[in-house]
Scaffold this active site. Structure first.
Site, PDB file in Angstrom:
ATOM      1  N   SER A  13      25.447 -15.528   7.505  1.00  0.00           N
ATOM      2  CA  SER A  13      25.531 -16.229   8.789  1.00  0.00           C
ATOM      3  C   SER A  13      24.920 -17.626   8.723  1.00  0.00           C
ATOM      4  O   SER A  13      24.874 -18.326   9.731  1.00  0.00           O
ATOM      5  CB  SER A  13      24.807 -15.408   9.854  1.00  0.00           C
ATOM      6  OG  SER A  13      23.521 -15.046   9.384  1.00  0.00           O
TER       7      SER A  13
ATOM      8  N   THR B 192      22.163 -16.865  13.457  1.00  0.00           N
ATOM      9  CA  THR B 192      21.540 -18.146  13.121  1.00  0.00           C
ATOM     10  C   THR B 192      20.061 -17.989  12.767  1.00  0.00           C
ATOM     11  O   THR B 192      19.395 -17.127  13.332  1.00  0.00           O
ATOM     12  CB  THR B 192      21.603 -19.026  14.386  1.00  0.00           C
ATOM     13  OG1 THR B 192      22.959 -19.231  14.700  1.00  0.00           O
ATOM     14  CG2 THR B 192      20.889 -20.336  14.231  1.00  0.00           C
TER      15      THR B 192
ATOM     16  N   THR C 194      23.100 -22.716  10.821  1.00  0.00           N
ATOM     17  CA  THR C 194      24.013 -21.568  10.946  1.00  0.00           C
ATOM     18  C   THR C 194      25.391 -21.883  10.382  1.00  0.00           C
ATOM     19  O   THR C 194      25.771 -23.056  10.280  1.00  0.00           O
ATOM     20  CB  THR C 194      24.173 -21.200  12.442  1.00  0.00           C
ATOM     21  OG1 THR C 194      24.862 -19.968  12.561  1.00  0.00           O
ATOM     22  CG2 THR C 194      24.959 -22.255  13.210  1.00  0.00           C
TER      23      THR C 194
ATOM     24  N   ARG D 141      35.302 -25.554  15.678  1.00  0.00           N
ATOM     25  CA  ARG D 141      34.392 -25.081  16.740  1.00  0.00           C
ATOM     26  C   ARG D 141      32.943 -25.395  16.369  1.00  0.00           C
ATOM     27  O   ARG D 141      32.501 -25.187  15.248  1.00  0.00           O
ATOM     28  CB  ARG D 141      34.558 -23.571  16.920  1.00  0.00           C
ATOM     29  CG  ARG D 141      33.641 -22.950  17.984  1.00  0.00           C
ATOM     30  CD  ARG D 141      32.398 -22.340  17.375  1.00  0.00           C
ATOM     31  NE  ARG D 141      31.598 -21.598  18.353  1.00  0.00           N
ATOM     32  CZ  ARG D 141      30.384 -21.116  18.112  1.00  0.00           C
ATOM     33  NH1 ARG D 141      29.817 -21.304  16.927  1.00  0.00           N
ATOM     34  NH2 ARG D 141      29.726 -20.471  19.024  1.00  0.00           N
TER      35      ARG D 141
ATOM     36  N   THR E  68      19.676 -17.909  19.356  1.00  0.00           N
ATOM     37  CA  THR E  68      20.664 -17.299  18.475  1.00  0.00           C
ATOM     38  C   THR E  68      21.610 -16.492  19.344  1.00  0.00           C
ATOM     39  O   THR E  68      21.288 -16.146  20.473  1.00  0.00           O
ATOM     40  CB  THR E  68      19.978 -16.416  17.408  1.00  0.00           C
ATOM     41  OG1 THR E  68      20.989 -15.828  16.583  1.00  0.00           O
ATOM     42  CG2 THR E  68      19.148 -15.314  18.030  1.00  0.00           C
ATOM     43  N   GLY E  69      22.781 -16.209  18.793  1.00  0.00           N
ATOM     44  CA  GLY E  69      23.757 -15.436  19.559  1.00  0.00           C
ATOM     45  C   GLY E  69      24.939 -16.304  19.948  1.00  0.00           C
ATOM     46  O   GLY E  69      25.191 -17.329  19.308  1.00  0.00           O
TER      47      GLY E  69
HETATM   48  N1  ASP Z   1      24.434 -19.404  17.875  1.00  0.00           N
HETATM   49  C1  ASP Z   1      25.342 -19.416  16.777  1.00  0.00           C
HETATM   50  C2  ASP Z   1      26.635 -20.029  17.197  1.00  0.00           C
HETATM   51  O1  ASP Z   1      27.091 -19.774  18.284  1.00  0.00           O
HETATM   52  C3  ASP Z   1      25.609 -18.085  16.188  1.00  0.00           C
HETATM   53  C4  ASP Z   1      24.452 -17.130  16.055  1.00  0.00           C
HETATM   54  O2  ASP Z   1      23.341 -17.412  16.332  1.00  0.00           O
HETATM   55  O3  ASP Z   1      24.625 -16.029  15.661  1.00  0.00           O
HETATM   56  O4  ASP Z   1      27.233 -20.709  16.403  1.00  0.00           O
END
Ligand code: ASP
Length: 331
Positions: free
Chosen positions: A92, A193, A211, A221, A244-245
């Protein structure tokens, strides 16, 4: 409105990874608050480094090497997040990251120091350490953000090498996904991330975030991670936060900036993380279907963490102990 009692019901447990004990998060926070009140700038709470997910453990180790010898928080966070960036097993972040739907590994990163300087790269390809490119954008250009081919050109001009970042394992996963091409970013767990916040012995705070973003995303994107104030934010008067997320959900509320401002207005790092998640839940009705997690650190060295769904973990290093902790969550 989210009922505050609902939050309090969620009494998550903290696993003290290195010694295998468990404590309630609120007990831990209360202890910390009491400690902090005693000494205000309690030496034991600082230096400190906190980062997202399990890969935060080796990243914290690298950051601590810098902090332990009176190094700067800025160097600590850069060195720290370079560890998962280079690790092919972390799918990731950086090298080994899962590609977009067209098979390209595109990376996002940002960094911010105690003076409010910041740098960022988005959708950069073939560079293993986007965090170090972000730092150079901060230090060598009049700009804050470079994207795509421009970011790559800048990196190459500054001595970075072009590398293939798509590992065999990541390519196999992508080919398997392509057979179905079923894209559901809400349900996808193929992302994690690393966001990192550190306070050094001089009591300065810095942060980094890097990330490969959501797997199978549209080509081009960009998520929250390279966006100052969304994926990460630092204010040396107050503290810092990182996310994160699902980046789209974080951008909509300027998540990290929101948390820092809440702390400025007197909220603890834990309360600020909970209020930011509350904001997402209030405004985004499909919140149950995706994950967002925040970490925060205030200038006293107190920390907070909170997520929508359970399963979010973060790594905390201080007092010579590097611990993997379970965050409290709304669900
Ligand atoms: N926040 C990151 C994104 O949307 C992904 C992640 O943290 O898992 O690119």
């Amino acid at each position: 409105m989210i009922d505050r009692r609902e939050f309090l019901k969620n009494t998550g447990l903290v696993t003290l990874g290195t010694i295998g004990l468990t404590k309630s998060v609120s007990a831990l926070i209360q202890e910390e608050t009491a400690d902090t009140a005693k000494t205000n700038l309690d030496e034991e709470l600082i230096p400190v480094v906190i980062s997202t997910w399990k890969h935060g453990i080796p990243a914290n180790e690298a950051a601590w090497k810098v902090l332990a010898v009176n190094g700067k928080a800025l160097d600590a966070v850069e060195q720290g997040v370079r560890v998962p960036e280079a690790d092919p097993n972390v799918q990731s972040v950086g090298y080994g990251g899962l590609p977009d739907r067209d098979g390209y590994v595109t990376l996002d990163a940002c960094i911010m120091d105690e003076k409010g300087n910041c740098g960022s790269v988005a959708c950069i390809q073939n560079i293993k350490h986007p965090i170090s490119v972000a730092r150079l954008v901060m230090e060598k250009t009049p700009h804050i953000m470079l994207v795509g081919d421009g970011a790559l050109k800048f990196a190459l001009a500054n001595g970075f090498k072009k590398e293939n970042l798509l590992t065999k394992e990541a390519k196999e996963k992508w080919l398997k996904w392509k057979k179905e091409s079923n894209y559901n970013p809400k349900k996808s767990n193929e992302h994690d991330t690393i966001g990192m916040l550190a306070i050094d012995k001089a009591c300065n705070i810095s942060g980094a975030c890097t990330t490969s973003g959501l797997a199978w995303k549209y080509h081009g994107r960009v998520g929250d991670s390279p966006i100052i104030g969304a994926g990460m934010y630092i204010d040396n008067e107050v503290g810092g936060a990182a996310a994160t997320g699902k980046g789209e959900a974080v951008i909509k509320i300027a998540g990290s900036f929101l948390i820092v401002e809440l702390m400025r207005n007197g909220k603890s790092p834990q309360e600020a993380c909970e209020l930011a998640i509350e904001r997402i839940i209030k405004n985004q009705s499909d919140y149950k279907d995706f994950q967002v997690g925040f970490i925060a650190l205030d200038k006293k060295g107190r920390y907070g963490a909170y997520s929508i769904n359970n399963g979010f973990q973060f790594a905390l290093y201080r007092n010579k102990q590097n611990q993997l902790l379970d965050s409290k969550s709304f669900l």
